[in-house]
Structure formats: C-alpha cells, structure tokens
Design an enzyme around this catalytic site. Structure first.
Site, PDB file in Angstrom:
ATOM      1  N   CYS A  64       0.870  -1.173   0.000  1.00 42.93           N
ATOM      2  CA  CYS A  64       0.000   0.000   0.000  1.00 42.93           C
ATOM      3  C   CYS A  64       0.908   1.224   0.000  1.00 42.93           C
ATOM      4  O   CYS A  64       2.077   1.118  -0.390  1.00 42.93           O
ATOM      5  CB  CYS A  64      -0.995  -0.033   1.166  1.00 42.93           C
ATOM      6  SG  CYS A  64      -0.298   0.152   2.808  1.00 42.93           S
ATOM      7  N   HIS A 132      13.582 -19.813  18.659  1.00 39.57           N
ATOM      8  CA  HIS A 132      12.544 -18.914  18.138  1.00 39.57           C
ATOM      9  C   HIS A 132      11.168 -19.563  18.110  1.00 39.57           C
ATOM     10  O   HIS A 132      10.159 -18.868  18.035  1.00 39.57           O
ATOM     11  CB  HIS A 132      12.921 -18.434  16.733  1.00 39.57           C
ATOM     12  CG  HIS A 132      14.266 -17.762  16.693  1.00 39.57           C
ATOM     13  ND1 HIS A 132      14.516 -16.581  17.339  1.00 39.57           N
ATOM     14  CD2 HIS A 132      15.437 -18.144  16.112  1.00 39.57           C
ATOM     15  CE1 HIS A 132      15.790 -16.245  17.156  1.00 39.57           C
ATOM     16  NE2 HIS A 132      16.362 -17.174  16.409  1.00 39.57           N
TER      17      HIS A 132
HETATM   18  C1  RB5 Z   1      -3.986   5.373   0.816  1.00 45.19           C
HETATM   19  O1  RB5 Z   1      -4.031   6.730   0.580  1.00 45.19           O
HETATM   20  C2  RB5 Z   1      -3.080   5.077   2.004  1.00 45.19           C
HETATM   21  O2  RB5 Z   1      -3.683   5.470   3.188  1.00 45.19           O
HETATM   22  C3  RB5 Z   1      -2.718   3.618   2.044  1.00 45.19           C
HETATM   23  O3  RB5 Z   1      -2.116   3.254   0.837  1.00 45.19           O
HETATM   24  C4  RB5 Z   1      -1.746   3.188   3.119  1.00 45.19           C
HETATM   25  O4  RB5 Z   1      -0.615   3.986   3.133  1.00 45.19           O
HETATM   26  C5  RB5 Z   1      -2.313   2.991   4.461  1.00 45.19           C
HETATM   27  O5  RB5 Z   1      -1.656   2.540   5.398  1.00 45.19           O
END
Ligand code: RB5
Length: 149
Positions: A64, A132
C-alpha cells in the site's frame, strides 16, 4: 504459489514485483487491486492473508502507500505474521526469527529497485527454528486467547 495484493497506491509496484517473481521462476496469484480507482487496503489484505492462512498460497506480499495499514489488516487474520519492511535486514530476520508469512511494503516509502532487494532478502531466508519456536508459539497463544504470563 505466492499471493500478492495491493491498494491503489501500489499498483505499479505490484506489477514490478510480479515481474521480479516471474524472473525468479516463482508463480504468483494476484488478488488485486488494479487500475487507479481507490481500493481500500483491508480488502487486498483480507484476500491475501486468507489465501496464506488457509494454505492455498505459501507466502503473501502486500503493498500500500506505507505498508502500514495493509500489514495491520493482514495481522488480524488468524495465523498471519505480517511484517512491514522498508529495508532488507528486517525482512531477512523476520523470516529467520519470527517466521513471517506475509511481507508488506510501502510504494510511497521504497522505490521498485529497493523493494526487489527487500523481497529477495525475505524470500532467500527461512525460519531458523530452535529458540525462536517458543516465541512464535507465544504469538499464536496471544492470538487464540490462551497466553498467560
Ligand atoms: C492510501 O491513501 C493510504 O492510506 C494507504 O495506501 C496506506 O498507506 C495505508 O496505510
């Protein structure tokens, strides 16, 4: 088989990493998103994490903007040990010490070339076991509510 998924912030990085996996001779299953439309990161996190937790895929990759939200969401799926990494050392150690099964990265944090280095460090490492094991079992006990200390 490696599961891969992302939100709208990381579709280009996902394509770069899919190419990289192919070059390494590894197959991947793409759970989206694609295109530029906003795509909520928990959706890809849930799909990839579930594929790994249910054993359909051995490992997962989630991307993300920062890697943070998608790793938080993935870690809510029972059996998932997702790590959010922006350098190779932690990626390697997350496999060796924590038996991480999902690697998360941020497309707004790392460039494609560095993300490939992080991915390689993670893929090339394996769980060291030994001392671990008990610690990873403790994580599972926290997850299922049986942990006490
Ligand atoms: C999207 O704008 C952003 O919030 C997402 O990609 C991420 O960074 C969230 O943790």
């Amino acid at each position: 088989m490696i599961a891969i998924g992302c939100d709208h912030a990381a579709t280009a990085l996902k394509e770069d990493l899919k190419d990289h996996l192919r070059q390494r001779g590894l197959e991947c299953l793409d759970f989206g998103a694609s295109g530029e439309a906003a795509a909520d990161y928990p959706v890809a996190a849930f799909k990839v994490a579930t594929a790994v937790a249910q054993g359909h895929c051995a490992l997962g990759i989630l991307l993300c903007g920062t890697g943070v939200g998608i790793s938080m969401a993935a870690n809510k799926v029972r059996g998932i040990r997702a790590v959010c990494c922006s350098e190779p050392f932690s990626a390697k150690l997350s496999r060796e010490h924590n038996n991480s099964n999902v690697l998360c990265m941020g497309a707004r944090v790392v460039g494609a070339a560095f993300a490939k280095m992080i991915l390689d460090a993670w893929l090339d490492a394996s769980f060291a076991g030994g001392r671990h094991c008990a610690r990873v079992e403790m994580i599972a006990a926290i997850e299922d509510g049986s942990f006490s200390c």
